[in-house]
Design a protein around this motif. Sequence first.
Motif, PDB file in Angstrom:
ATOM      1  N   HIS A  46      30.916   4.040  40.206  1.00 53.03           N
ATOM      2  CA  HIS A  46      29.504   4.354  39.979  1.00 53.03           C
ATOM      3  C   HIS A  46      28.651   3.719  41.122  1.00 53.03           C
ATOM      4  O   HIS A  46      28.913   2.741  42.050  1.00 53.03           O
ATOM      5  CB  HIS A  46      29.012   3.472  38.615  1.00 53.03           C
ATOM      6  N   PHE A  47      27.488   4.591  41.411  1.00 55.85           N
ATOM      7  CA  PHE A  47      26.696   4.225  42.696  1.00 55.85           C
ATOM      8  C   PHE A  47      25.332   3.996  42.114  1.00 55.85           C
ATOM      9  O   PHE A  47      24.866   4.698  41.202  1.00 55.85           O
ATOM     10  CB  PHE A  47      26.834   5.326  43.618  1.00 55.85           C
ATOM     11  N   ASP A  48      24.712   2.985  42.584  1.00 56.44           N
ATOM     12  CA  ASP A  48      23.323   2.751  42.402  1.00 56.44           C
ATOM     13  C   ASP A  48      22.249   3.675  42.911  1.00 56.44           C
ATOM     14  O   ASP A  48      21.244   3.682  42.318  1.00 56.44           O
ATOM     15  CB  ASP A  48      22.918   1.415  43.032  1.00 56.44           C
ATOM     16  N   LEU A  49      22.486   4.519  43.927  1.00 56.13           N
ATOM     17  CA  LEU A  49      21.793   5.402  44.503  1.00 56.13           C
ATOM     18  C   LEU A  49      22.492   6.592  44.957  1.00 56.13           C
ATOM     19  O   LEU A  49      23.451   6.351  45.606  1.00 56.13           O
ATOM     20  CB  LEU A  49      20.849   4.854  45.450  1.00 56.13           C
ATOM     21  N   VAL A  50      22.147   7.970  44.690  1.00 55.89           N
ATOM     22  CA  VAL A  50      22.759   9.203  45.385  1.00 55.89           C
ATOM     23  C   VAL A  50      21.909   9.875  46.230  1.00 55.89           C
ATOM     24  O   VAL A  50      20.719   9.852  45.817  1.00 55.89           O
ATOM     25  CB  VAL A  50      23.317   9.849  44.221  1.00 55.89           C
ATOM     26  N   THR A  77      20.322   6.969  37.041  1.00 56.55           N
ATOM     27  CA  THR A  77      20.587   6.860  38.570  1.00 56.55           C
ATOM     28  C   THR A  77      19.757   7.518  39.419  1.00 56.55           C
ATOM     29  O   THR A  77      19.647   8.795  39.193  1.00 56.55           O
ATOM     30  CB  THR A  77      21.898   6.812  39.003  1.00 56.55           C
ATOM     31  N   PRO A  78      18.845   6.834  40.316  1.00 57.30           N
ATOM     32  CA  PRO A  78      17.970   7.546  41.342  1.00 57.30           C
ATOM     33  C   PRO A  78      18.947   8.522  42.115  1.00 57.30           C
ATOM     34  O   PRO A  78      19.901   8.106  42.383  1.00 57.30           O
ATOM     35  CB  PRO A  78      17.411   6.672  41.903  1.00 57.30           C
ATOM     36  N   ILE A  79      18.316   9.857  42.121  1.00 55.62           N
ATOM     37  CA  ILE A  79      19.148  10.751  42.906  1.00 55.62           C
ATOM     38  C   ILE A  79      17.990  11.416  43.817  1.00 55.62           C
ATOM     39  O   ILE A  79      16.973  12.227  43.281  1.00 55.62           O
ATOM     40  CB  ILE A  79      19.715  12.072  42.098  1.00 55.62           C
ATOM     41  N   LEU A  80      18.152  11.105  45.299  1.00 54.16           N
ATOM     42  CA  LEU A  80      17.201  11.794  46.171  1.00 54.16           C
ATOM     43  C   LEU A  80      17.779  12.791  46.893  1.00 54.16           C
ATOM     44  O   LEU A  80      18.840  12.764  47.242  1.00 54.16           O
ATOM     45  CB  LEU A  80      16.862  10.707  47.140  1.00 54.16           C
TER      46      LEU A  80
END
Length: 124
Positions: A46-50, A77-80
């Motif tokens: 798991h990632f905290d930001l993608v 999860t924030p995805i930019l």
Amino acid sequence: MIRNILAIDDSASMREILQSALSQAGYDVTLATDGDEGLEHALAQHFDLVLTDLHMPRVSGLELIRQLRANPSYLETPILVLTTESDESFKVALRDAGATGWMEKPVDPEVLVDLAGALGETCR
């Protein structure tokens, strides 16, 4: 708090910029060359930001977002999206798919680091 970031882009120079800027700011960064590789990483850890490019071979950034949002562990999860697209229809499609936001390329590394920090504050 954001600690680990998944950065997906088919451009080697863009991956290098992201790795350098975010690592120097204290983030753990995992890189992927396309959406398919990015999904593999995201499902394994798991990632905290993608951060993702929009136009990539195999799995596009738009499809990546849809697949991540279908996974319960990535609902919040924030995805930019990092993209050269400025057309409003892309922004609508990204929002509909579940993107948190986007930055137009070329990305200013300092602005990106500041944004990651700001997102970390809202994720507490």
